[in-house]
Design an enzyme around this catalytic site. Structure first.
Site, mmCIF file in Angstrom:
data_model
loop_
_atom_site.group_PDB
_atom_site.id
_atom_site.type_symbol
_atom_site.label_atom_id
_atom_site.label_comp_id
_atom_site.label_asym_id
_atom_site.label_seq_id
_atom_site.Cartn_x
_atom_site.Cartn_y
_atom_site.Cartn_z
ATOM 1 N N HIS A 2 1.653 -3.328 -9.884
ATOM 2 C CA HIS A 2 1.495 -3.665 -8.466
ATOM 3 C C HIS A 2 0.437 -4.733 -8.227
ATOM 4 O O HIS A 2 0.283 -5.219 -7.114
ATOM 5 C CB HIS A 2 1.180 -2.403 -7.645
ATOM 6 C CG HIS A 2 -0.187 -1.831 -7.869
ATOM 7 N ND1 HIS A 2 -0.431 -0.742 -8.694
ATOM 8 C CD2 HIS A 2 -1.387 -2.181 -7.369
ATOM 9 C CE1 HIS A 2 -1.713 -0.456 -8.679
ATOM 10 N NE2 HIS A 2 -2.325 -1.312 -7.876
ATOM 11 N N ASP A 17 4.694 1.068 -13.309
ATOM 12 C CA ASP A 17 3.537 0.351 -12.756
ATOM 13 C C ASP A 17 2.767 -0.319 -13.891
ATOM 14 O O ASP A 17 1.633 0.022 -14.177
ATOM 15 C CB ASP A 17 2.629 1.298 -11.968
ATOM 16 C CG ASP A 17 1.661 0.528 -11.060
ATOM 17 O OD1 ASP A 17 1.750 -0.718 -11.027
ATOM 18 O OD2 ASP A 17 0.832 1.170 -10.395
ATOM 19 N N SER A 67 -7.571 -0.682 -9.859
ATOM 20 C CA SER A 67 -6.181 -0.735 -10.319
ATOM 21 C C SER A 67 -6.045 -1.543 -11.600
ATOM 22 O O SER A 67 -6.610 -2.622 -11.742
ATOM 23 C CB SER A 67 -5.296 -1.384 -9.262
ATOM 24 O OG SER A 67 -4.798 -0.435 -8.374
ATOM 25 N N SER A 102 -3.105 3.392 -11.935
ATOM 26 C CA SER A 102 -2.045 3.063 -10.980
ATOM 27 C C SER A 102 -2.521 3.302 -9.556
ATOM 28 O O SER A 102 -2.671 2.367 -8.776
ATOM 29 C CB SER A 102 -0.800 3.900 -11.269
ATOM 30 O OG SER A 102 0.196 3.688 -10.281
#
Length: 384
Positions: A229, A257, A338, A353
């Protein structure tokens, strides 16, 4: 999702991603667990003392027992085949290693491998089949229901929801085996975290910030893996120092992800993770830790924090879509973390994630297992 973002159209998150935000294989992992003779670095000891309440002696014992469990799990899984129903460690120093089996006649093989058998009603394949049915129906999940996962300790699939009736209707509509699913009350609403050493910051298209997962190579090309992402193929990156760094080569989100970035010749990948105490933790391989194992996370917002593995194979419904196959932990994280490294002992585990909560009050964080990303892109983990 945990990333700190300046702007990202359509990316308001119900489940937090850990990036500061910009816009939102088995390759050749070294599968040798850390030797119990190798002392953990001081920063890891300090964090495990702080976050797990352990003494240095208990930390040494725990890491040794966890390394042994990683090795034993592979052997016992091969020995009992389809009867395997998951495994976990328990106890202050992970002194107990339990393997669940759906076939009582396999208990002897479990004992012979050096584990404690637990007889259960369903094998792991049955649990994963029930979760897969929920995954296929994820687009119809209500807003109140954001997380489901295989819980080997209870031999069931757990669905977390703030509205039990809505969750039960979702389960019924999914076609999953209802007898294998438990709905638990929870207000958890994870979100992704956005924001060449694991845990260091990098910037996407000069705006959003994420954290590096692990250094990798593909042939002669150097790079790193991070969260999917955080960016899409073609997005450019700059490093923690804002120097031109690289370009996203691949990205998968939602569903998965993970992503990988190829770096230019000014950057050298290292088999290290930033411990945010002035040093590094060496990465020796990527053997997956079992449920109950201690695990630490490095990220560019909150630094280094530790906890334990809660469940494997969790599915999380973010606002952008559902991600499956994540590992659930009680390690805290915040936006900007992240993509950052999750490591157990010296074994790379995955990339941050998303999650819920923060590092002031505590929280739940999910990571994308690294071996899946290595396999998907044909990458080799750089070890130190």
């Amino acid at each position: 999702m945990l990333h700190r973002r300046t702007v990202l159209a359509g990316c308001a998150l119900a489940v937090t991603a850990l990036a500061t935000v910009a816009t939102p294989a088995m390759a050749e992992p070294n599968n040798s667990p850390a030797s119990s003779a190798v002392k953990p670095p001081p920063a890891m000891v300090d964090a495990m003392q702080r976050d797990l309440g352990l003494t240095p002696a208990q930390i040494d014992a725990r890491l040794a027992n966890e390394a042994k469990a990683m090795s034993t799990d592979a052997k016992v899984r091969a020995a009992i085949g389809d009867a395997y129903a998951g495994s976990w460690v328990s106890g202050t120093t992970a002194e107990s290693f339990i393997v669940a089996t759906s076939d009582a006649s396999k208990a002897g093989a479990v004992l012979a491998a050096g584990a404690q058998p637990k007889i259960v009603g369903r094998n792991l394949a049955a649990l994963e089949s029930a979760e897969a049915a929920l995954d296929r129906a994820a687009s119809g999940a209500p807003a109140s229901t954001s997380v489901w996962y295989v819980d080997v300790l209870s031999n069931s699939v757990v669905v977390l929801s703030s509205n039990a009736a809505e969750a039960e209707a979702f389960v019924a509509a999914s076609g999953a085996d209802k007898s294998a699913v438990r709905v638990e009350q929870s207000n958890e609403q994870p979100q992704t975290y956005y924001d060449v050493r694991g845990g260091d910051a990098y910037y996407i298209n000069s705006s959003a910030r994420c954290s590096i997962g692990f250094s990798v190579r593909k042939g002669s090309t150097n790079g790193f893996v991070s969260a999917g992402h955080c960016g899409r193929a073609g997005n450019t990156t700059t490093g923690y120092n804002r120097v031109a760094q690289g370009t996203f080569q691949g990205s998968s989100f939602p569903g998965n992800d993970y992503s990988w970035v190829a770096v230019n010749s000014n950057w050298t990948p290292r088999g290290w993770v930033n411990n945010y105490s002035g040093g590094n933790v060496a990465v020796k391989g990527s053997t997956a830790a079992t449920v109950g194992s201690s695990i630490c996370r490095s990220g560019s917002t909150t630094g280094w924090h530790c906890g334990t593995v809660q469940q494997l194979n969790a599915s999380v419904r973010y606002s952008q879509g559902t991600v499956s196959g994540l590992t659930r932990t009680n390690v805290c994280a915040e936006p900007g973390d992240s993509g950052g490294s999750f490591i157990s002992g010296s074994q790379a585990q995955g990339m941050t994630s998303g999650g819920s909560g923060n590092c002031s009050s505590g929280g739940t964080t999910y990571f994308q297992p690294v071996n899946e990303a290595l396999s998907a892109y044909g990458l080799t983990l750089v070890t130190g």
